[in-house]
Motif scaffolding. Structure first.
Motif, short mmCIF file in Angstrom:
data_model
loop_
_atom_site.label_atom_id
_atom_site.label_comp_id
_atom_site.label_asym_id
_atom_site.label_seq_id
_atom_site.Cartn_x
_atom_site.Cartn_y
_atom_site.Cartn_z
N ARG A 184 -3.06 39.98 -5.50
CA ARG A 184 -3.29 38.61 -5.02
C ARG A 184 -1.95 38.08 -4.55
NH1 ARG A 184 -8.76 37.01 -4.84
NH2 ARG A 184 -9.76 38.58 -6.14
N ILE A 185 -1.98 37.34 -3.47
CA ILE A 185 -0.75 36.76 -2.95
C ILE A 185 -0.83 35.26 -3.10
CG2 ILE A 185 0.65 36.41 -0.88
CD1 ILE A 185 -0.36 39.29 -0.06
N GLN A 186 0.16 34.70 -3.81
CA GLN A 186 0.23 33.26 -3.97
C GLN A 186 1.64 32.82 -3.69
OE1 GLN A 186 0.04 31.43 -7.83
NE2 GLN A 186 -1.43 29.91 -7.09
N LYS A 187 1.78 31.97 -2.67
CA LYS A 187 3.08 31.52 -2.20
C LYS A 187 3.95 32.75 -1.93
CE LYS A 187 2.97 26.86 -3.94
NZ LYS A 187 2.25 26.78 -5.23
N ASP A 188 5.08 32.85 -2.62
CA ASP A 188 5.99 33.94 -2.32
C ASP A 188 5.88 35.10 -3.29
OD1 ASP A 188 6.96 33.10 0.08
OD2 ASP A 188 8.34 31.69 -0.89
N ARG A 189 4.77 35.17 -3.98
CA ARG A 189 4.59 36.22 -4.98
C ARG A 189 3.40 37.10 -4.66
NH1 ARG A 189 8.65 34.70 -6.90
NH2 ARG A 189 9.14 33.85 -8.96
N LEU A 190 3.58 38.38 -4.91
CA LEU A 190 2.45 39.28 -4.93
C LEU A 190 2.22 39.64 -6.39
CD1 LEU A 190 1.29 42.10 -2.74
CD2 LEU A 190 1.85 42.71 -5.07
N ILE A 191 1.02 39.39 -6.87
CA ILE A 191 0.71 39.65 -8.27
C ILE A 191 -0.30 40.78 -8.30
CG2 ILE A 191 -0.11 38.59 -10.43
CD1 ILE A 191 0.54 36.04 -8.11
N ASN A 192 -0.02 41.79 -9.07
CA ASN A 192 -0.97 42.90 -9.18
C ASN A 192 -0.95 43.42 -10.61
OD1 ASN A 192 -2.96 44.62 -8.36
ND2 ASN A 192 -1.64 45.99 -7.20
N PHE A 193 -1.83 44.38 -10.88
CA PHE A 193 -1.99 44.87 -12.24
C PHE A 193 -2.29 46.35 -12.23
CE2 PHE A 193 -6.57 45.66 -12.32
CZ PHE A 193 -7.00 44.96 -11.21
N HIS A 194 -2.28 46.91 -13.40
CA HIS A 194 -2.76 48.29 -13.56
C HIS A 194 -3.39 48.41 -14.93
CE1 HIS A 194 -0.09 51.37 -15.71
NE2 HIS A 194 -1.28 51.89 -15.74
N ILE A 195 -4.46 49.19 -14.96
CA ILE A 195 -5.28 49.32 -16.17
C ILE A 195 -5.13 50.72 -16.71
CG2 ILE A 195 -7.71 49.42 -16.95
CD1 ILE A 195 -6.92 46.62 -16.24
N LYS A 196 -4.85 50.81 -18.01
CA LYS A 196 -4.86 52.13 -18.64
C LYS A 196 -5.96 52.09 -19.69
CE LYS A 196 -1.47 55.63 -19.88
NZ LYS A 196 -2.02 56.22 -21.11
N PRO A 197 -7.14 52.60 -19.32
CA PRO A 197 -8.27 52.48 -20.26
C PRO A 197 -8.20 53.53 -21.36
CG PRO A 197 -9.03 53.48 -18.19
CD PRO A 197 -7.54 53.31 -18.08
N GLY A 198 -8.80 53.19 -22.49
CA GLY A 198 -8.86 54.10 -23.64
C GLY A 198 -9.70 53.43 -24.71
N LEU A 199 -9.47 53.78 -25.98
CA LEU A 199 -10.19 53.09 -27.06
C LEU A 199 -9.80 51.62 -27.05
CD1 LEU A 199 -10.02 55.78 -29.86
CD2 LEU A 199 -11.97 55.15 -28.41
N SER A 200 -8.51 51.38 -26.77
CA SER A 200 -8.11 50.04 -26.36
C SER A 200 -7.49 50.20 -24.98
CB SER A 200 -7.13 49.43 -27.37
OG SER A 200 -5.94 50.16 -27.36
N THR A 201 -7.39 49.07 -24.25
CA THR A 201 -6.97 49.17 -22.86
C THR A 201 -5.67 48.40 -22.66
OG1 THR A 201 -9.23 49.43 -22.09
CG2 THR A 201 -7.68 48.49 -20.51
#
Ligand code: 3ON
Ligand code: FE
Length: 491
Positions: A184-201
């Motif tokens: 997602r781009i908001q103002k001067d930032r690009l915000i992103n994520f990454h998911i590492k799934p497992g028994l907990s994520t």
């Protein structure tokens, strides 16, 4: 509700399945040309490049992919310049694509069930992922990046679309660290994520500035397995929907199914809404206070895409496309035979999250089957009025996307432009007019597969008035298979 002109001329069933299917033919050729066949006029003010990603290759050596999401990523670019437009398409030269081109057959299993030839014995215990770079494409920090949520981005040359290679974002990503396809781009930032799934994520969040430099990175562990394709942001929060699913990997391990096919929806189980502060460590007078991750529960549903989110009066609002259950393709089935009516449609809901008393309420905003939401880039994470989506031609039931729907969230007014019965649309991308003052002043760009000619059109709609139909329809020399996401870069 505004009716559109052609309503009376379209048959009850707004499409025919054979017509729809041909949009999933592979496009094996790569093209470069000025688009000369244009109906209407390309606005002079529309300057910049539309980049689109999506699966382009659905078969090798007579073997078809099991699911379209397993197709290798193919980028299209349409550069708009002084009233003209230049088309180009290129496959991302991922390691897997290059190896499979050479071998002339599939060498990797796909996440969504495509198997290597040779039966389950040839597939059992093979956990290699083919990074197929097929989901989104963005231009950020001076780099054009093709994204796929289970692996690293690929960098491409923005002018030639030649693949440069896997890109670690100047060291932001560690080797083998994924970067989701929904920044997602908001103002001067690009915000992103990454998911590492497992028994907990584990959910890792990144914030990059315009130059691509990392300004924030934090990781959080949440209980249970999670399959999270997209997220939403506000000035203070990142919001993730943890769909009620379980993962039973045995069929994947034994070579019977893809990993994605081992994700099962639990009907009736509640969806969890994970709210993570964007700035988790705040410096107060008493020192650094760590703001906690909050997890709330909402009614059952499955969400791939969020339209937008915003904060108002101590509440967070999230607008999302929600399904009653996860749409899947059965292991033995052909996705091109999809019985649309047997699946639940994606519908637009508004979730109201009250962090004070930890409650969630939801309300349906649009019953029509819809997907691929798009808003004005300046309104991402902010209160907003206009939303654009791909939608079904008919108001009820589940069907392929054949129309572009605009919703005015303040007045409730709708506008719909439909390409039915022969046309099938892709994600509409909103491009604001420069110096515009109105939120909906600009254009919507989309690719429409015209099954009558087995060719695609790039269309330009005036986003203030969809009912008048495209202001320009650019006839391409070939079809473009149904894609996923893209973006517009004003240069
Ligand atoms: O255990 C994990 C399970 C899993 C599913 C491991 C994992 C990380 C490898 C994984 C992988 C997920 C991936 C690779 C997801 C990719 C998703 C994708 C390419 C596209 C999703 C599209 C969603 C929608 C709603 C598309 C809609 C399309 C239309 C309406 C028509 O064209
Ligand atoms: Fe997506």
């Amino acid at each position: 509700f505004q009716l559109y002109e052609h309503a009376a001329t379209v048959p009850v069933e707004s499409y025919n399945r054979q017509d729809w299917q041909r949009g999933y033919e592979s496009l094996k050729q790569e093209f470069d040309y000025w688009i000369d066949d244009v109906e209407g006029e390309i606005p002079q003010e529309l300057q910049g490049t539309l980049f689109r990603n999506g699966p382009g290759l659905f078969d090798r050596n007579g073997q078809r992919v099991h699911h379209p999401f397993d197709g290798d990523g193919m980028i299209c670019s349409i550069a708009f310049q002084n009233g003209r437009a230049y088309f180009r398409n290129r496959y991302v030269r991922t390691q897997g694509f290059v190896e499979e081109e050479k071998a002339g057959k599939f060498l990797y299993r796909g996440v969504f069930g495509t198997q290597k030839p040779g039966g389950w014995l040839a597939n059992a215990f093979d956990f290699k992922l083919k990074n197929i770079a097929n989901t989104n494409i963005i231009y950020w920090g001076g780099k054009l990046l093709a994204l796929w949520e289970a692996a690293e981005p690929h960098r491409l040359d923005p002018h030639t679309l030649q693949t440069v290679g896997i890109d670690y974002l100047n060291g932001v990503l560690h080797p083998d660290e994924a970067f989701s396809a929904h920044p997602r781009i908001q103002k001067d930032r690009l915000i992103n994520f990454h998911i590492k799934p497992g028994l907990s994520t584990t959910i890792t969040i990144y914030e990059l500035d315009r130059s691509g430099k990392l300004v924030d990175r934090h990781a959080h562990s949440v209980p249970g397995f999670a399959f999270i394709h997209d997220f939403a942001i506000t000035p203070n929060y990142c919001i993730f929907f943890q769909n009620p699913v379980t993962f039973n990997p045995l069929p994947y391990v034994l070579g019977w199914q893809g990993a994605g096919e081992c994700v099962h929806f639990n009907p009736g189980h509640r969806t969890r809404i994970i709210v993570i502060p964007r700035h988790p460590v705040a410096g107060g007078s008493k020192g650094r206070v760590k703001k906690a991750v909050q997890i709330l529960e909402a009614e059952s549903g499955f969400v791939f895409h969020h339209a937008n989110a915003f904060e108002r009066e101590n509440k967070i609002y999230i607008d999302s496309i929600c399904y009653e259950s996860l749409p899947t393709v059965d292991p033995g089935a052909d996705y091109r035979q999809t019985d649309f009516e047997a699946l639940s449609p994606g519908q637009l809901w508004r979730f109201e999250v009250n962090l004070e008393n930890q409650t969630v309420r939801r309300q349906m905003l649009e019953t029509r089957c819809c997907e691929f939401p798009s808003v004005h880039p300046a309104n991402v994470g902010q209160p907003y009025r206009f939303l654009y989506m791909g939608a079904a031609h008919t108001a009820q039931g589940n069907a392929p996307l054949q129309a572009i729907l605009k919703i005015d969230l303040s007045s409730g007014e709708r506008q719909l432009w439909s390409a039915a019965p022969k046309g099938f649309v892709s994600e509409p991308i909103f491009v604001p007019r420069s110096n515009a003052t109105l939120e909906d002043d600009g254009w919507l760009l989309s690719l429409v597969y015209d099954s009558a000619r087995h060719r695609s059109d790039a269309i330009v709609l005036d986003s203030r008035d969809l009912n008048k139909g495209p202001v320009a329809r650019l006839h391409l020399q070939h079809h473009v298979p149904y894609g996923l996401h893209g973006s517009f870069t004003p240069q």
